[in-house]
Design a protein around this motif. Structure first.
Motif, short mmCIF file in Angstrom:
data_model
loop_
_atom_site.label_atom_id
_atom_site.label_comp_id
_atom_site.label_asym_id
_atom_site.label_seq_id
_atom_site.Cartn_x
_atom_site.Cartn_y
_atom_site.Cartn_z
N ILE A 185 -53.72 -39.70 6.81
CA ILE A 185 -54.58 -39.01 5.85
C ILE A 185 -55.91 -39.73 5.70
N ASN A 186 -57.00 -38.99 5.92
CA ASN A 186 -58.33 -39.54 5.65
C ASN A 186 -59.16 -38.45 4.98
N SER A 187 -60.43 -38.75 4.75
CA SER A 187 -61.25 -37.84 3.93
C SER A 187 -61.48 -36.48 4.61
N GLY A 191 -56.71 -28.67 0.37
CA GLY A 191 -56.80 -29.85 -0.48
C GLY A 191 -56.63 -31.15 0.27
N ASN A 192 -56.99 -32.24 -0.42
CA ASN A 192 -56.81 -33.59 0.11
C ASN A 192 -56.01 -34.39 -0.92
N LEU A 193 -55.05 -35.16 -0.45
CA LEU A 193 -54.13 -35.85 -1.36
C LEU A 193 -54.81 -36.90 -2.23
N ASP A 194 -56.04 -37.28 -1.90
CA ASP A 194 -56.76 -38.25 -2.73
C ASP A 194 -57.43 -37.59 -3.93
N ASN A 195 -57.48 -36.26 -3.92
CA ASN A 195 -58.10 -35.53 -5.02
C ASN A 195 -57.14 -35.53 -6.23
N ALA A 240 -51.13 -31.34 -9.15
CA ALA A 240 -50.45 -30.11 -8.75
C ALA A 240 -49.15 -30.44 -8.01
N ILE A 241 -49.20 -31.43 -7.14
CA ILE A 241 -48.01 -31.79 -6.37
C ILE A 241 -46.94 -32.40 -7.28
N LEU A 286 -44.94 -32.08 3.86
CA LEU A 286 -44.89 -32.08 5.33
C LEU A 286 -46.12 -32.76 5.94
N GLY A 287 -47.27 -32.61 5.30
CA GLY A 287 -48.45 -33.27 5.85
C GLY A 287 -49.74 -32.87 5.18
N ASN A 288 -50.76 -33.70 5.37
CA ASN A 288 -52.13 -33.42 4.92
C ASN A 288 -53.01 -33.70 6.14
#
Lengths: 273, 273
Positions: free
Chosen positions: A184-186, A241-245, A251-252, A265-267
């Protein structure tokens, strides 16, 4: 060091093309003729990634891949689109008149239905579009043809008897890149999850309420059966979306609380057409 | 007067069994070996109903049926469950040792995967479990077997070499009854609809909000591609309710307003396991 990457099908398949589009340099492609075989290859320490088709824009999901994503511990680390162009291939001495049988993957028959409906050929399902071309080459029989890619025609020295026979010219297959850990990156802007809910009124709707609360765009929802419990489902959802947000994180968390079972499963970075 | 009813497959198929379970008396079954063929039969004035499989509890939806429901003007007027029990069938002189090739529908292979993994047989896809049995009978070759129903064994005079080879003993297929007009009465408790939404954040969630507002139990959500618009979907939703109920009427009105396209597929009595 070159990457060892497992992919579905045989040389000349659309999966191989997806692999080479995503990893253009320094790769050692390893083919496997079963979807699950690609996941099993990833159990080896020296296999770094896997490439499998997950969805076609005309015919829909590759259901077995959804089931395997939930069974195996791998992650979606990328996706790539490959435009599907089907051709009728046969040996050099064949003509449209000599053909009696056509081999291909059942999805390719679906994608070429209007073309096939003009002829009275026997339709014979085969493992993949590329393996069908290989079969035509090996049989060396002007009565049989395959529906396969241009790459397969080159690879097996077959002639294109009829080009571009798929009725839908926007036809595209989406492939996913499987990895052993999240990457995961930006630039990652798409998230895939799978969950089950309780079997009660409003449970699915509750699980989805975070999307509205946090103004998240749901891109896709797919359901797959929970095998030993008739008419219960796993829901697979793709959203932006991005997991850093921070909103995405909330939400997750909320979905995890509302679901009986939840798996990220993935970002990854979404592909563009 | 007896009813003329079109069904998918050949005599001995699970669809024929579903037809006879739902309409036990005074019927004239008409078989068709294509899913779309059953819908086409319904274009004839003297064909009253159609019977097709829509979903299996282990392997999921029959996608083509979802697409056909959206294309043709027919309605779902009923449903019926048939328990799937697969058997390995062969000619009288065959043994497990003599078998080299197995014919069946691809879904049956999936449903019998652990059994098949014990052997080194070639797996040959065929049109249906019943047509595979017919093929074994016609070939009269002890090297080939089919995966089919007990009824097919009786019909084609084959022996059961291995009984109940499906790994999941709860395995059930759901069939729908197609009619030319809605048949709604007070016993109808299940509704099926299909719709598309705008491609914007929260659109699917908005379309679903009626279910929560009116406390309606969503039973199933299935998505199918909009063929010429990659990554846009038709959503097929089954939920509990009767169209005479005022809350259900309001919920449906609200959905129709929120969706770009909306179609009521049917209101019918749900089957029980």
């Amino acid at each position: 060091m070159s990457l060892n990457i497992a992919y579905y099908g045989v040389p000349g398949s659309f999966s191989e093309q997806a692999l080479l589009d995503y990893f253009p340099n320094n790769v050692n492609p390893i083919n496997n003729e079963k979807f699950e075989g690609v996941f099993k290859e990833l159990e080896k320490d020296d296999v770094h990634y896997g490439v499998v088709p997950i969805e076609n824009s005309s015919t829909g999901p590759v259901s077995e891949i959804y089931d395997l994503l939930n069974t195996y511990p791998y992650h979606i680390v990328g996706e790539v689109f490959v435009k599907v162009e089907h051709h009728l291939l046969a040996t050099k001495d064949a003509t449209l008149e000599s053909i009696q049988e056509v081999y291909s993957h059942p999805q390719a028959f679906e994608q070429c239905r209007p073309f096939l409906d003009q002829y009275n050929w026997s339709i014979v399902p085969h493992f993949s579009t590329a393996s069908s071309a290989e079969h035509v080459k090996n049989s060396n029989n002007p009565k049989i043809a395959s529906i396969s890619s241009k790459k397969a025609a080159e690879l097996y020295g077959l002639q294109v008897l009829a080009p571009n026979i798929n009725y839908n010219t926007t036809n595209t297959t989406r492939f996913i890149i499987l990895g052993k850990s999240h990457k995961i990156n930006s630039s990652c802007n798409k998230i895939s999850v799978v969950f089950t809910t309780e079997h009660k009124a409003g449970a699915l709707y509750s699980a989805l309420k975070s999307f509205s609360e946090y103004n998240i765009n749901m891109l896709k929802i797919e359901s797959r059966p929970v095998v030993h419990t008739p008419w219960q489902y796993y829901f697979y959802i793709d959203f932006e979306g991005n997991l850093d947000n921070p909103s995405i994180k909330k939400a997750i968390n909320s979905m995890e609380n509302d679901c009986v079972y939840f798996k990220l499963l993935g970002n990854y970075k979404s592909a563009t057409l």
